[in-house]
Motif scaffolding. Structure first.
Motif, short mmCIF file in Angstrom:
data_model
loop_
_atom_site.label_atom_id
_atom_site.label_comp_id
_atom_site.label_asym_id
_atom_site.label_seq_id
_atom_site.Cartn_x
_atom_site.Cartn_y
_atom_site.Cartn_z
N ARG A 107 -0.65 9.96 18.69
CA ARG A 107 -1.07 8.85 17.83
C ARG A 107 -0.31 7.57 18.18
NH1 ARG A 107 -0.25 11.15 12.32
NH2 ARG A 107 -2.10 12.36 12.77
N PRO A 108 -1.00 6.44 18.36
CA PRO A 108 -0.25 5.19 18.59
C PRO A 108 0.57 4.83 17.36
CG PRO A 108 -2.64 4.77 18.44
CD PRO A 108 -2.44 6.25 18.30
N PRO A 109 1.66 4.08 17.54
CA PRO A 109 2.52 3.76 16.38
C PRO A 109 1.73 3.07 15.27
CG PRO A 109 3.33 2.73 18.40
CD PRO A 109 2.08 3.46 18.76
N MET A 110 2.09 3.39 14.03
CA MET A 110 1.36 2.83 12.88
C MET A 110 1.71 1.34 12.72
SD MET A 110 1.62 4.09 8.96
CE MET A 110 0.67 5.58 9.11
N VAL A 111 0.68 0.51 12.59
CA VAL A 111 0.93 -0.93 12.38
C VAL A 111 0.62 -1.24 10.93
CG1 VAL A 111 0.32 -3.27 13.11
CG2 VAL A 111 0.22 -1.40 14.76
N ILE A 112 1.68 -1.47 10.16
CA ILE A 112 1.48 -1.74 8.72
C ILE A 112 1.02 -3.19 8.53
CG2 ILE A 112 2.66 -1.87 6.48
CD1 ILE A 112 4.44 0.41 7.44
N VAL A 113 0.02 -3.36 7.64
CA VAL A 113 -0.46 -4.72 7.34
C VAL A 113 0.21 -5.14 6.03
CG1 VAL A 113 -2.52 -6.13 6.91
CG2 VAL A 113 -2.64 -4.21 8.52
N TRP A 114 1.27 -5.94 6.14
CA TRP A 114 2.11 -6.24 4.98
C TRP A 114 1.38 -7.05 3.91
CZ3 TRP A 114 5.97 -3.26 3.97
CH2 TRP A 114 6.58 -2.56 5.01
N THR A 115 0.40 -7.87 4.34
CA THR A 115 -0.36 -8.62 3.31
C THR A 115 -1.13 -7.63 2.42
OG1 THR A 115 -2.03 -8.96 5.00
CG2 THR A 115 -0.66 -10.86 4.44
N ASN A 116 -1.66 -6.55 3.03
CA ASN A 116 -2.36 -5.54 2.22
C ASN A 116 -1.40 -4.80 1.29
OD1 ASN A 116 -4.46 -6.32 3.82
ND2 ASN A 116 -5.20 -4.25 4.26
N VAL A 117 -0.17 -4.54 1.80
CA VAL A 117 0.83 -3.87 0.96
C VAL A 117 1.14 -4.74 -0.25
CG1 VAL A 117 3.21 -2.98 0.87
CG2 VAL A 117 1.83 -2.64 2.94
N ALA A 118 1.32 -6.04 0.00
CA ALA A 118 1.63 -6.97 -1.10
C ALA A 118 0.46 -7.04 -2.08
CB ALA A 118 1.95 -8.35 -0.54
N TRP A 119 -0.74 -7.13 -1.55
CA TRP A 119 -1.94 -7.24 -2.39
C TRP A 119 -2.13 -5.98 -3.24
CZ3 TRP A 119 -5.50 -9.87 -4.75
CH2 TRP A 119 -6.77 -9.35 -4.99
N MET A 120 -1.99 -4.81 -2.63
CA MET A 120 -2.16 -3.55 -3.37
C MET A 120 -1.07 -3.40 -4.45
SD MET A 120 -4.75 -1.73 -2.73
CE MET A 120 -6.08 -1.75 -1.54
N SER A 121 0.16 -3.85 -4.11
CA SER A 121 1.23 -3.77 -5.11
C SER A 121 0.88 -4.69 -6.27
CB SER A 121 2.57 -4.21 -4.53
OG SER A 121 2.80 -3.52 -3.34
N TYR A 122 0.43 -5.90 -5.96
CA TYR A 122 0.08 -6.85 -7.02
C TYR A 122 -1.02 -6.28 -7.91
CZ TYR A 122 -2.53 -10.31 -9.50
OH TYR A 122 -3.21 -10.93 -10.50
N ILE A 123 -2.10 -5.76 -7.31
CA ILE A 123 -3.23 -5.34 -8.16
C ILE A 123 -2.82 -4.15 -9.05
CG2 ILE A 123 -4.96 -6.22 -6.51
CD1 ILE A 123 -5.85 -3.37 -6.02
N HIS A 124 -1.90 -3.30 -8.54
CA HIS A 124 -1.45 -2.18 -9.37
C HIS A 124 -0.59 -2.66 -10.54
CE1 HIS A 124 -3.31 0.34 -6.36
NE2 HIS A 124 -3.23 1.32 -7.24
N LEU A 125 0.21 -3.69 -10.29
CA LEU A 125 0.99 -4.25 -11.41
C LEU A 125 0.06 -4.89 -12.44
CD1 LEU A 125 4.07 -5.84 -9.58
CD2 LEU A 125 4.01 -3.80 -11.06
N ALA A 126 -0.95 -5.63 -11.94
CA ALA A 126 -1.91 -6.28 -12.86
C ALA A 126 -2.68 -5.20 -13.64
CB ALA A 126 -2.88 -7.16 -12.06
#
Ligand code: ST9
Ligand code: ZN
Ligand code: ZN
Length: 331
Positions: free
Chosen positions: A32-51
């Motif tokens: 498997r090629p190394p995982m490339v995390i999309v940090w904007t999605n991490v921030a967005w998903m964290s925000y929507i879960h808090l909301a």
């Protein structure tokens, strides 16, 4: 064979062959090629879960009419996925006339789960290459990856390569899907946020703040997680009455929340059945509404499996269980 008592050294050709064999036999994660995390999605998903959590807190300070409305909007949100993106557009398990397709597209825009064409492309690849690297939410990569981790990183190249071979021309030819794709963000903002905020305020005087967080964010985040449980929990836990050789399982709790979409062992065995289950309306509000729409002429050509075919398959490949165990369907 090397002569006895002489130390055996493999030839360079044999070494090369062994290396090739090692790569072929290596577990998928080794290739498997190394995982490339999309940090904007991490921030967005964290925000929507808090909301969403804040919305859950405000739930207890709302008018009871707002509770009922949140339930209604949740149902429409879910229906746009189950009857729309899933059973109609991804699997073509029934046909629908333009007014009902338009209604489904609007419900689907409440769900904010990518447009119908993108959702269906990922879902068709998921069925064709289930639990392999080409499955966008490959459950062999663990619960979190299958649940929402796959939305937080770049897709595996196999998903894109195999996905490109999937025929999506039917959806591109549907003007309802094309319209949604063209106006996706205005549609989502209107259906998923503006309407559920303004309607409770206008009709029974709920505060805009409460309506925005409860009917908007809490409803959305709850619906997203229930949908994701089909990819995570229903690919890990439950009975396998139809095919014991695959991971998807009959998971009662997912079925209940996902208005009839947790019969996942059945669904992966017979993906063309519009009920996604052997038992029709049983814990399956989606089928109930589709059948009502057929009654008033908006739906036609519903595909189902014969009892003989299902029975035969259960006998051949099932695990011997009768269904979901927790709640037996009526005989
Ligand atoms: C969400 C979806 O939540 C949930 C789906 C769940 C499915 C459940 C299934 C269960 C069935 C039953 C339903 C039960 C329902 C119950 C309801 C109860 C309430 N094939 O994607 P990009 C190519 S969404 C072929 O950016 P990256 C293609 O060329 C939540 N090709 O890939 C593409 O360009 P284009 C909200 C593919 O860069 C290009 O790659 N949405 C395929 O790796 C780039 O595509 C979000 O959060 C394919 N399958 O990024 C958005 N895929 O499209 C999250 C890609 O122009 N997504 N290509 O052709 C993203 O940000 C990105 O997609 C990414 C990957 C970061 C995840
Ligand atoms: Zn499916
Ligand atoms: Zn699945």
């Amino acid at each position: 064979m090397p002569p006895r008592n002489v130390e055996y050294l493999p030839t360079s050709e044999e070494t090369e062959l062994n290396e090739v064999e090692a790569v072929v036999q290596a577990p998928p994660e080794a290739k498997r090629p190394p995982m490339v995390i999309v940090w904007t999605n991490v921030a967005w998903m964290s925000y929507i879960h808090l909301a969403g959590l804040y919305g859950l807190y405000l739930f207890f300070y709302c008018e009871y009419k707002t509770w009922a409305f949140t339930f209604l909007w949740y149902f429409l949100n879910a229906f746009g996925i189950t009857a729309g993106a899933h059973r109609l557009w991804s699997h073509r398990s029934y046909k629908a006339k333009l007014p009902f397709r338009t209604f489904l597209m609007l419900c689907n825009s409440i769900a904010f789960q990518n447009d119908i064409i993108e959702w269906s492309r990922d879902h068709r690849v998921h069925h064709k290459y289930s639990e392999t690297e080409a499955d966008p939410h490959n459950a062999k990569r663990g619960f979190f990856f299958a649940h929402c981790g796959w939305l937080l990183c770049r897709k595996h190249p196999d998903v894109k390569a195999k996905g490109k071979q999937i025929d999506m021309s039917d959806l591109h030819a549907d003007p309802v899907c094309a319209f949604q794709r063209k106006y996706y963000f205005p549609l989502v903002i209107t259906c998923s946020f503006i309407l559920p905020t303004v309607l409770p305020w206008y009709f029974w005087g709920e505060s805009l703040w409460n309506a925005f967080f409860v009917c908007g964010w809490f409803r959305l985040v709850f619906a997203l997680n229930i949908t994701w449980f089909v990819n995570s929990a229903a690919h890990m836990w439950g009975n396998k009455p139809y095919d014991r050789h695959i991971n998807p399982a009959e998971n009662f709790f997912v079925t209940f929340g996902a208005i009839g979409e947790g019969f996942h062992n059945y669904h992966h065995t017979f993906p063309m059945d519009y009920n996604t289950s052997e038992f029709g309306w049983h814990v399956n509000a989606t089928s109930l509404v589709i059948d009502f729409m057929a009654l008033i002429g908006q739906v036609y050509d519903r595909k189902t499996m014969s009892h003989e075919a299902v029975f035969g398959r259960k006998k051949r490949t099932g695990d011997g269980s009768s269904g979901f165990g927790v709640m037996e369907p009526p005989k």
